[in-house]
Structures are given as C-alpha cells and as structure tokens.
Design an enzyme around this catalytic site. Structure first.
Site, short mmCIF file in Angstrom:
data_model
loop_
_atom_site.label_atom_id
_atom_site.label_comp_id
_atom_site.label_asym_id
_atom_site.label_seq_id
_atom_site.Cartn_x
_atom_site.Cartn_y
_atom_site.Cartn_z
N ASP A 65 0.89 -1.14 0.00
CA ASP A 65 0.04 0.03 0.06
C ASP A 65 0.79 1.17 0.08
O ASP A 65 1.89 1.63 0.79
CB ASP A 65 -1.01 0.05 1.36
N ASN A 92 2.68 5.68 -10.20
CA ASN A 92 1.57 5.75 -11.02
C ASN A 92 0.21 5.40 -10.04
O ASN A 92 -1.16 6.15 -10.33
CB ASN A 92 1.29 4.56 -12.05
N TYR A 158 -8.89 15.48 -5.32
CA TYR A 158 -8.17 14.88 -6.48
C TYR A 158 -7.43 16.10 -7.16
O TYR A 158 -6.34 15.72 -7.51
CB TYR A 158 -9.30 14.23 -7.36
N LYS A 162 -3.46 16.24 -7.45
CA LYS A 162 -2.65 16.15 -8.71
C LYS A 162 -1.65 17.41 -8.79
O LYS A 162 -0.77 17.41 -9.45
CB LYS A 162 -3.58 16.06 -9.95
C1 BGC Z 1 -9.45 10.79 -13.83
C2 BGC Z 1 -10.54 10.37 -14.78
C3 BGC Z 1 -10.99 11.50 -15.70
C4 BGC Z 1 -10.10 12.19 -16.37
C5 BGC Z 1 -10.81 13.34 -17.18
C6 BGC Z 1 -8.54 11.73 -15.04
O1 BGC Z 1 -7.56 12.14 -13.98
O2 BGC Z 1 -8.97 9.89 -13.21
O3 BGC Z 1 -11.57 9.83 -14.06
O4 BGC Z 1 -12.11 10.96 -16.67
O5 BGC Z 1 -9.26 12.75 -15.68
O6 BGC Z 1 -11.62 14.01 -16.43
#
Ligand code: BGC
Length: 260
Positions: A65, A92, A158, A162
C-alpha cells in the site's frame, strides 16, 4: 529511433490495472525488467507476470500500500534484493476518490485521496531518489492528470492532489538534476480504464466526455504507455521538471473552438 530499455529495473505502482498495466507491458516490451506493485487483485498481477515470463522477459509482483511508508520501504528493499536497486519508478497508483462538493465531503474521504495520491507518491519518490542519486542515474515519472490544471467539481481532493504532484515533481527534479536523475510527470486526459468506467460506460456520460476532447475520442491506456516509455528513455534525456500532457487536446479548452 530505437528505444531499448534492456537492463533497466523498473517499478510500476498500481501496475496491475488501467494505465499502470499498460505501462508495465510497454516497458517490458522495450526490454526492461518490471516489478508490478499492487494493493488488490493479486491474480491480475500474477497473470501479467506470467505473460511477461512467457515472452522471455523478467517480472515480479510486489504487494504494498503506497500510502503506508513502512510498506513502501519494504517494497524498495524487495527491489534491492531481487535486482540490486531501481532505474525507473513509475509513480502511478492513485484514486479518484469519493465525489462531493468540497464543503460536503467527509474529512476522511479527502484525507484518503491525499494519502494515496500525494503522500504515497512522495514516499515512493523519496525511496527511489535515495537510490538513484547515489548511483547517479534514474528517472521518476509520476502519473498526474489534466486535473493538475483543470478544476473538477466534486473532486477537490483529487485536483488538489494532482496539482501538488506536479509541483512535487518539479521541485524534486530541481533537487535531483545535479545527480543526473530526471523527475517528471505525465498528465493523461480521459483514458478508458476502470477508474472512470462509470462515465464512459453510459451514453450520456460518454457524450458529455467527448465534447471535452478535441480529438473526439477517449484515449487508450497504450497511448499513455507509449509516451511513458519515451519519457523514461534516453530519447527524453534532456526533459526534466515538466508535466507532459497526453490528453487528446483536453487542456486546449475546446469550448473556445467557437465564440469567445
Ligand atoms: C480521472 C478520470 C477522468 C479524467 C478526465 C482523470 O484524471 O482519473 O476519472 O475521466 O481525468 O476528466
């Protein structure tokens, strides 16, 4: 131009599905030995490993993990034991996480995304960089996202994770460059994998998604994997500290194809 990764020792986190799996196969096809990290579905990792051995190449599986620093340390020790170290880290593994407006999201859901996508990325990068800076060679390539740049309602953890991965890579790149080690990120757009199946698997979701992509189609994992192989190879020997977008034009703001 011929890309030959023979003799290179690679580790791909989250290597048993989606983009990670495609990268494992592409690195192996280019000649690298590949360690497939997974946290669930060992059978998928084992099947991939077997298929690689059947082709006459080397692969191992490593459970772990990435959001757990002790497990990450054990994973890199396993690389040391099996292959005497590492040359390529594909950082990744990651999750999209629960969907909710930022102010409605449970703190534990927000934390889970940050723990995996950011802290997990960091734990792996630092183990790799300790080894790579000592041997004065190596590449760390992180899977980022177009959401390093594009806001995404319902996914504040998210997008924040990123964006942070992008800047973490840039800073680590600056620190590692004097040791002949490159650090960079690859930002996919919408790629057909299990992570976003709920979107491309139904007509409404797919139609909406396609409007956001100038090339007019969802990407295939192999299209990301091919670029990953280029970026970790000497073809990209002068590329570091950057995020490379592979997104069918998603970050080219297709809404501006008209009006403005
Ligand atoms: C996400 C996906 C999404 C894509 C475009 C990615 O970073 O993991 O779920 O479809 O971005 O929005």
């Amino acid at each position: 131009m011929n890309i030959d990764l023979s003799g290179k020792r690679a580790l791909v986190t989250g290597g048993n599905s989606g983009i990670g799996a495609a990268i494992v196969n592409a690195l192996s096809d280019a000649g690298a030995k590949v360690a497939i990290n997974y946290v669930s579905h060992p059978e998928a990792a084992e099947a991939m490993t077997q298929a690689i051995w059947d082709k006459g190449r080397e692969a191992i599986t490593i459970e772990g993990d990435i959001s757990n620093d002790n497990q990450v340390e054990a994973m890199f020790k396993r690389m040391d034991e099996c292959w005497g170290g590492i040359d390529i880290l594909i950082n990744n593994a990651g999750i999209d996480g629960a969907e909710a407006a930022g102010w409605k999201m449970k703190a534990k859901d927000f934390q889970e995304v940050i723990h995996i996508n950011l802290l997990g990325n960091y734990y792996c990068a630092r183990q790799a960089l300790r080894r790579m800076t000592a041997q004065k060679s190596g590449v760390v390539l992180s899977t980022s996202s177009v959401h390093e740049m594009i806001a995404w309602t319902g996914h504040s953890a998210y997008t924040a994770s990123k964006a942070a991965v992008g800047m973490l890579s840039k800073t680590l790149a600056q620190e590692a460059a004097p040791y002949n080690v490159r650090v960079l990120s690859l930002a996919p757009g919408a790629i057909k994998t299990p992570i976003n199946k709920n979107v491309w698997d139904n007509k409404k979701g797919l139609d909406d998604l396609l409007e956001k992509i100038p090339l007019g189609r969802i990407g295939e994992p192999e299209e990301i994997a091919r670029m990953a192989v280029v970026l970790v190879s000497d073809v990209a020997s002068y590329v570091t500290g950057r995020t490379i977008y592979v997104d069918g034009g998603m970050t080219d703001y297709p809404d501006f194809a008209h009006g403005g």
